[in-house]
Structures are given as C-alpha cells and as structure tokens.
Design an enzyme around this catalytic site. Structure first.
Site, short mmCIF file in Angstrom:
data_model
loop_
_atom_site.label_atom_id
_atom_site.label_comp_id
_atom_site.label_asym_id
_atom_site.label_seq_id
_atom_site.Cartn_x
_atom_site.Cartn_y
_atom_site.Cartn_z
CG HIS A 66 -0.37 -0.02 2.54
ND1 HIS A 66 0.03 1.11 3.20
CD2 HIS A 66 -0.09 -1.05 3.37
CE1 HIS A 66 0.51 0.79 4.39
NE2 HIS A 66 0.47 -0.52 4.52
CG ASP A 68 -3.00 3.79 2.47
OD1 ASP A 68 -2.35 2.79 2.08
OD2 ASP A 68 -3.98 3.69 3.22
CD GLU A 150 -3.13 -1.93 5.42
OE1 GLU A 150 -3.35 -2.96 6.09
OE2 GLU A 150 -2.66 -0.91 5.92
ZN LIG Z 1 0.93 -1.32 6.39
#
Ligand SMILES: [Zn+2]
Length: 395
Positions: A66, A68, A150
C-alpha cells in the site's frame, strides 16, 4: 545512494495520507512500464489501485503493498519533518528491546511510511525490475498490486474491491507476498503465514427508562447485561489449533446512562470484537453469542460486521517454502512462522485461492512518531524479494 533507498525517499516525499495516493502509484507505474510491465489503474471512489503485470500464463506471483500512510500526528514532535526523508544515525532505539540498542550506531531512514510500508514497496518495485531484466522469459507472471486504502477505517475501495473485480474477471493469483512490516528485531526473523479473522458487533440492549427511586417501573439494561457479559467473557470459544491461538472475545466500548444519576437508562450499547482462528466459523460465533444473550432474557439488537475471515497458508506450500528458504539462505536465520498480529490486505487475496506470506522490515516504529527503517536492511530487501521470484518463476 542506492536505487531502493532513493525510491523510498521519493515515495516518502509524497504526502499520501490515507486514502490519498499523492502520485506514488504514477511514479511506480512509470518505472514498471519502462521495465516492460502492463499497467492497469483501478480507481474506485477516491482510492487509487495499481495492477502491474509482466509475462503470461500461469502461475502468477503477485507482490502486494500500500502507498497510503497513517497521519503523522503533530509534526513538531518529530525529530525531522515526517514527509522529508532523512538518513541519520538512529536516535530513537526501542528501549524495550535490548537488541535494538545496536540500532544506536546504524543508519536509519526516517519519515512517515519508511517502515509501513514505502520502504517495502520500493524494494518490491526494484526487485521486480531486476528480476524481469535477468529473466525476460520467466515462467508465468509476476505482478505488483498496490492500493492507497489500507490504513483507512473503511477499507472498502482498496484491495477488497480489486479482489472482487479479479474474481469476476477470473484473474488468478497463485502466490502473494505481502510486504507489511513483519520482522521483530531484524529482517527475516519472522514471516506471517496467516492471520486471524476479525468479527465485530454493535450490541444494543433495550430496557425501560425510569426514575431510580421506582425501579419496579423501569428495566435497567446495565443490570440485565452484566451477567450476560460475564458469561461472554468467560466463554471458551475454541481451543485454537496448531497454527493459531484460541479465539479471543473483547468488549471495546460500553455505553449507557443519561448523564443524570437519578435516571435508569433506557438502553445500553456495547461494541464487541472477535479475533478468531480457523478452529471457529464466524456464523457459529454469531449464533453462540446470540444464544448467550437470549439465555439471559435480554431484549437486544445485534449488528455484525465481518471485516476479514481467517486465512492460513499451510506448511508444504511452494510459496511458504520459498520464503523460508530465502530467509535461511540470504539472512542466515530460521524465521518464526507466525499467524499473530492484526489483519492485512492478504485477507482479500487468500480467498481467491492464493497462498499468502508476509515478509517485510522491522515493525518497531510503525505508526509512531519518528518512524524509521534500518537502511542496511532496506537495501537487502530487494534481493530477498528477487530471490522469491527466482525460486518460483525462473526457468
Ligand atoms: Zn501497512
């Protein structure tokens, strides 16, 4: 500066506070496109997802990560600004961990997402570039799947949604390596081979509001719920199994009362959560909970939310063997093979029929102020991911 360190810094500079990708995936997509990957941007709502694939046919080895990050918290508390990557000697050792004292003399990369998980995302991209350059005609497909949702609370438009689309179009993933920070003290000391499921419930117990001086005219939901709560807390839901600890039940919030001390409240709300193992099924946990509440004569409404089913990649699977072998051969250690910790996006990929294993950097500082990753370990990570590709797909 090494390629992976450079790329990790580039990613940290992009202020991708969940669910904002802030251009991370465009940067990675461009690199992988140049390396010969086919790129698909799968945007759902305000969430960016990226699917980059190289090769054809079966099997498919996908890396999952991820872009983010969680918010930095007050930036003034950081030793250096969270979105300005800095390499310096570690000044933030984990005092609870004796071994971490050696970090005092090692270089660390500081910045939000350094450990969770832009360092690993950079390592995956570099590993994939190197692998396809060395093996342009490898077996099957290698792929990278990234999301920018996430860390968020809802988790609806990220890998959950992508996996639904993959199921619908018959996109197959045989092996999935998740780069979440799994290690305890040093890279390779722990891999995750499964995760517990998470089942939450919002329980409302109804009573009858009234004056505390006239309890016969009221029904106190706190009094009614107390013995049921004791029974729920004492219940042995299962014994666990060889791969998982026993299922645990927790009440995370309990609210009732009007604020006045002379009023019996009309209702009570409790938030409950099961972290459950493969020895139990969600539907059985639901039914048993409701049976206990009914046995105590409660008038209640209970709304359930299943946020992830448990999954396990059993021993003897090719991916699990490959990852253990890589830790052994490249790190000289026998990794602990754990199913502990919270959930991860691997829970959405496992139901597609994939073996899922998590291998990533030390998680001591994730989500904290002064998040960091050991530079030497970050620079070793691409070789580990590349070796997994070699073991599974090099022909
Ligand atoms: Zn993580």
């Amino acid at each position: 500066m090494s390629d992976v360190l450079d790329l990790a810094c580039e990613l940290i500079r992009r202020r991708s506070v969940t669910p904002d990708d802030a251009g991370c995936q465009a940067l990675l997509a461009e690199r992988l496109r140049r390396a010969g990957f086919r790129i698909e941007h799968l945007r759902h709502g305000e969430v960016d997802n990226l699917w980059a694939v190289h090769g054809d046919g079966v099997p498919t080895l996908a890396f999952l990560g991820h872009t983010d990050v969680v918010p930095s918290g007050p930036e003034a508390v950081w030793h250096s600004p969270p979105f300005e990557p800095v390499v310096r000697l570690c000044d933030h050792p984990d005092r609870e961990n004796q071994k971490a004292a050696i970090h005092d003399r090692t270089l660390h990369l500081y910045g939000r997402g350094a450990a969770d998980m832009k360092g690993a995302v950079a390592a995956m991209a570099v590993a994939l570039e190197r692998f396809v350059a060395a093996h342009p005609r490898h077996d099957g497909r290698v792929a990278l799947l990234l999301t920018s949702d996430e860390e968020g609370p809802a988790n609806l438009d990220g890998v959950r949604k992508v996996a639904e689309g993959f199921r619908a179009r018959g996109e197959r993933i045989d092996w999935c390596v998740v780069g979440e920070p799994s290690a305890k003290a040093t890279l390779g000391d722990l891999i995750r081979v499964g995760r517990r499921g998470s089942l939450s419930g919002t329980l409302v117990v109804r009573g009858v509001q009234g004056h505390v001086a006239y309890p016969e005219k009221a029904l106190n939901p706190i009094h009614a719920f107390a013995p049921a709560l004791a029974a729920l807390a004492a219940e042995r839901w299962d014994e666990g199994n060889a791969d998982f600890p026993p299922t645990s039940f927790q009440v995370s919030n309990l609210n009732a009362g009007t604020g006045a001390n002379n009023v019996i409240p009309g209702e009570l709300t409790a938030l409950i959560n099961f972290r459950y193992c493969t020895a139990s099924r969600a539907e059985d946990l639901r039914a048993r909970t409701e049976a206990i509440l009914r046995r105590h004569g409660l008038d209640f409404v209970l709304e359930w939310n299943l946020s992830g089913e448990p999954f396990l990649t059993p021993p003897g699977g090719r991916l699990r063997d490959a990852v253990v072998g890589v830790c052994r051969d490249l790190r000289g250690m026998e990794p602990e093979q754990s199913t502990g910790g919270g959930t991860s996006d691997g829970r959405f990929i496992a139901p597609l029929g994939a073996e899922v294993v998590e291998l990533g950097p030390v998680n001591a500082t994730i989500h904290k102020v002064d998040e960091c990753v050991d530079v030497a370990e970050l620079e070793r990570l691409p070789a580990l991911y590349e070796a997994i590709c070699e073991r599974l797909l090099a022909s």
